[in-house]
Design an enzyme around this catalytic site. Structure first.
Site, PDB file in Angstrom:
ATOM      1  N   ASP A 182      18.275  81.274  30.171  1.00  0.00           N
ATOM      2  CA  ASP A 182      19.633  81.403  30.673  1.00  0.00           C
ATOM      3  C   ASP A 182      20.214  82.785  30.387  1.00  0.00           C
ATOM      4  OD1 ASP A 182      21.753  80.067  31.911  1.00  0.00           O
ATOM      5  OD2 ASP A 182      22.775  79.881  30.000  1.00  0.00           O
ATOM      6  N   GLU A 187      17.069  82.786  34.652  1.00  0.00           N
ATOM      7  CA  GLU A 187      18.306  82.842  35.430  1.00  0.00           C
ATOM      8  C   GLU A 187      18.886  84.225  35.263  1.00  0.00           C
ATOM      9  OE1 GLU A 187      22.011  82.243  33.901  1.00  0.00           O
ATOM     10  OE2 GLU A 187      22.787  81.016  35.524  1.00  0.00           O
TER      11      GLU A 187
HETATM   12  C1  LIG Z   1      22.134  83.108  27.838  1.00  0.00           C
HETATM   13  C2  LIG Z   1      23.099  82.023  27.985  1.00  0.00           C
HETATM   14  O1  LIG Z   1      23.264  81.276  27.075  1.00  0.00           O
HETATM   15  N1  LIG Z   1      23.706  81.883  29.123  1.00  0.00           N
HETATM   16  C3  LIG Z   1      24.644  80.901  29.240  1.00  0.00           C
HETATM   17  C4  LIG Z   1      25.619  81.370  28.293  1.00  0.00           C
HETATM   18  O2  LIG Z   1      26.721  80.597  28.403  1.00  0.00           O
HETATM   19  C5  LIG Z   1      27.285  80.470  29.659  1.00  0.00           C
HETATM   20  C6  LIG Z   1      28.567  79.832  29.526  1.00  0.00           C
HETATM   21  O3  LIG Z   1      28.432  78.787  28.662  1.00  0.00           O
HETATM   22  C7  LIG Z   1      26.361  79.708  30.509  1.00  0.00           C
HETATM   23  O4  LIG Z   1      26.914  79.358  31.759  1.00  0.00           O
HETATM   24  C8  LIG Z   1      25.225  80.627  30.631  1.00  0.00           C
HETATM   25  O5  LIG Z   1      24.356  80.088  31.519  1.00  0.00           O
END
Ligand SMILES: CC(=O)N[C@H]1CO[C@H](CO)[C@@H](O)[C@@H]1O
Ligand SMILES: *[C@@H]1O[C@H](CO)[C@@H](O)[C@H](O)[C@H]1NC(C)=O
Ligand SMILES: *[C@@H]1O[C@H](CO)[C@@H](O)[C@H](O)[C@H]1NC(C)=O
Ligand SMILES: *[C@@H]1O[C@H](CO)[C@@H](O)[C@H](O)[C@H]1NC(C)=O
Ligand SMILES: *[C@@H]1O[C@H](CO)[C@@H](O)[C@H](O)[C@H]1NC(C)=O
Ligand SMILES: *[C@@H]1O[C@H](CO)[C@@H](O)[C@H](O)[C@H]1NC(C)=O
Ligand SMILES: *[C@@H]1O[C@H](CO)[C@@H](O)[C@H](O)[C@H]1NC(C)=O
Ligand SMILES: [Ca+2]
Ligand SMILES: [Ca+2]
Length: 575
Positions: free
Chosen positions: A234, A306
């Site tokens: 993420d 992502e």
């Molecule tokens: C790297 C990561 O953790 N991305 C997330 C961080 O937090 C946001 C908001 O909570 C998420 O939407 C991201 O995807």
């Protein structure tokens, strides 16, 4: 393996002979395609997929009970949005403990049972890995506040600056968080500011700390040992923030986009996004995952990343010439399509990826919807939803489907009187399984988000029985994705795509000397004609509801043919 696939697919002995010959001379390489290169990925939003215990919130046992559905529709791997222990300040993206299951979703035993069932069905499980931050309630943050050994610089701490005018302490830089307001929050106990790109309850990890690296690797190892097949990483663009050697953090310049100084958009994020160090962590993890596979065998343990970033930045995520990182940075280009979508627009968006990422790395993937965007049937229009399903699966590479899009679920904007209704909920309503109470999602009295009122007519059960339903078109496309022609995308001449006019999009998929498929999709509300596309006579094998043709009808493509408004078809020719 190639031979088995082949025998299963074709009836004529002659064709089998041809293939073996092609294999022998090395021209045939579809079997060299690793699972993640041509997969059908499916994103589950666990809260909304299936509730097993009637509390109105989806859970792991619910997912396990519905895994046969994923098998039925041809999914090869599913990724779950976060299921880790969390106070849910940000829907599970604020994690307290990265190796513990959130009780709302079940237990570790439930998780193990889910993985076992998935593997029994031949499905892979991908977990969301959230390495940018933790919850402020995470034990690591508490240790860091107390400056415990090894945890002192686990998060990004700073004294801030003294404002020369007022003599008051101010944050180290002018950075605003994604959710607006300062990205630095003062911690009384430690007497320092900490950085958070998201909520103040989500302190960012200091990815310059070796201790953080070690912990993150341990988290991956923990889940690999429980059978997880891949991770979806993420928020890669937010891994690092700029820090000068003297320990200061530079101010960002105003973007000119708004006059609201509190707004995240007030500044141009040249120091808090897309820093050159970001891919280095991916390289480190890739090395770890490859090594894990060497030691434990089995299929490639992949990383899906992502990242809302330009293809040039994404390219370095895959490799920079000397180091390899993620196999698959997600391609969100189709998420930008609206109800003005045309064939030319699809071509531009496809080219944007293919001209850089395909040319350099021979990888592609196509995301049409996700949990942060309006659903395709709402955003691109119900007339074009099935067409986009056909296109996303017919393009070379991997398709990515957000739960519910396989039946064309729509956004649900119940007036937001609902307690937990927030700005990104309309595309997160419960999965619509059937026409019973709560759409078959939950036996409880209420559900965490309301079920879309269209569930009585729009649901899995009903669509199974309708020949050209969104669900059956989806199934037909995932089945095609498993054919040699659709897997032969790395070969010379294995595929082509093109906007034949403003509104007509064409994709050709070829297994040379075996068979050829041709997608024709009319994005417009006018009838379109096409002249002499090819000498071949082809057969209709997939049709959307706008097509006047029937399955099995033949069409001579050397003559003029017509496409009805919004008609989308797949044609097949066999050598
Ligand atoms: C790297 C990561 O953790 N991305 C997330 C961080 O937090 C946001 C908001 O909570 C998420 O939407 C991201 O995807
Ligand atoms: C997470 O939970 C596990 C199991 O309950 C525990 O052993 C571990 O110490 C916890 N980790 C953190 C960082 O709190
Ligand atoms: C720290 O280094 C940066 C970049 O060299 C410089 O612009 C800044 O003025 C320095 N700040 C301090 C307090 O030394
Ligand atoms: C910001 O304020 C100025 C002066 O009032 C105005 O001209 C400009 O349009 C505003 N910009 C934006 C993006 O609102
Ligand atoms: C790729 O990144 C690694 C890690 O940052 C670096 O050491 C290497 O020099 C880079 N290679 C190229 C060709 O830039
Ligand atoms: C549903 O409502 C009924 C009647 O109010 C109640 O008895 C039952 O416990 C509720 N069930 C759940 C799962 O909350
Ligand atoms: C049609 O067939 C002829 C002869 O087989 C060939 O020369 C020509 O290139 C073909 N045309 C197309 C459009 O494929
Ligand atoms: Ca539940
Ligand atoms: Ca960060």
């Amino acid at each position: 393996m190639t031979q088995t696939v082949f025998v299963a697919m074709s009836s004529g002995t002659l064709r089998i002979v041809q293939i073996l010959l092609l294999c022998a001379c090395g021209a045939f390489a579809a079997s060299d395609v690793d699972w993640w290169e041509s997969a059908t990925l499916y994103q589950i939003y666990p809260r909304s997929f299936m509730d097993s215990d009637g509390d109105g919130v989806g859970d792991l046992n619910g997912i396990t009970s519905r895994l046969p559905f994923l098998k039925e529709i041809g999914v090869t791997a599913t990724w779950l949005s976060p299921i880790y222990e969390s106070p849910m300040a940000d829907m599970g993206y604020d994690i307290i403990n990265f190796t513990k299951i959130e009780p709302l979703f079940g237990t570790m035993e439930d998780f193990d049972a889910m993985v076992a069932k998935a593997h029994e069905l031949g499905l892979k499980i991908i977990l969301d890995f959230v390495p940018n931050h933790s919850s402020d309630e995470c034990e690591w943050f508490q240790k860091s506040i107390r400056r415990e050994d090894g945890y002192d610089d686990f998060y990004i701490w700073d004294d801030g600056k003294i404002d020369p005018q007022t003599g008051e302490r101010v944050p180290p830089s002018n950075w605003n968080s994604e959710f607006n307001g300062p990205a630095w929050t003062w911690n009384e106990q430690r007497q320092q500011y900490y950085f958070h790109w998201f909520l103040s309850k989500q302190p960012d990890f200091n990815l310059r700390s070796p201790m953080v690296h070690q912990h993150l690797i341990e988290i991956m190892k923990f889940w690999l040992e429980r059978g997880v097949d891949a991770f979806r990483i993420d928020a890669v663009p937010h891994f690092f923030e700029k820090r000068f050697d003297n320990g200061t953090y530079p101010d960002e310049p105003p973007s000119g986009m708004t006059n609201d100084t509190n707004s995240n958009r007030y500044y141009d994020h040249i120091y808090t996004k897309d820093q050159p160090e970001n891919p280095t962590i991916l390289y480190e993890w890739r090395e770890f995952l490859d090594e894990y596979q060497r030691q434990h065998g089995g299929d490639t343990r992949a990383m899906v990343a992502e990242a809302y970033a330009s293809v040039n930045i994404l390219s370095d995520y895959i490799n920079n010439g000397t180091h390899v990182g993620t196999q698959l940075p997600m391609n969100f280009n189709f998420v930008f399509l609206r109800n003005t979508a045309s064939a030319r627009m699809v071509q531009l968006l496809a080219d944007n990826w293919m001209n850089v990422m395909w040319t350099k790395h021979k990888v592609a993937n196509w995301v049409v919807g996700n949990h942060d965007n309006s659903r395709p049937a709402t955003r691109i229009g119900e007339q074009r939803a099935d067409m986009m399903t056909i296109i996303a699966h017919a393009m070379p590479g991997t398709s990515v489907t957000y739960y519910g899009d396989e039946i064309g679920m729509t956004d649900y904007d119940a007036e937001c009187t609902w307690a937990s209704c927030d700005f990104r909920d309309p595309e997160r309503t419960p999965m619509q399984w059937d026409s019973t109470t709560n759409a078959g999602f939950s036996k409880g009295n209420s559900t965490w988000l309301p079920v879309n009122s269209n569930y009585k007519t729009l649901n899995v059960q009903r669509q199974r029985g309708i020949a050209r339903s969104t669900l059956n078109i989806y199934k037909a496309m995932t089945a095609l994705k498993k054919t040699i022609a659709f897997k032969s995308f790395k070969e010379e001449g294995g595929f082509s795509y093109e906007a034949l006019s403003e509104q007509v999009f064409q994709i050709i998929r070829t297994a040379p000397n075996i068979e050829e498929y041709r997608v024709l999709a009319n994005f417009g509300g006018q009838m379109e004609y096409l002249d002499g596309l090819t000498n071949k006579t082809m057969e209709y094998v997939v049709l959307n509801s706008y097509s006047p043709h029937r399955y099995g009808d033949k069409v001579d493509l050397s003559k003029r043919i017509y496409l009805m408004p919004y008609e989308a078809v797949v044609l097949r020719w066999v050598a």
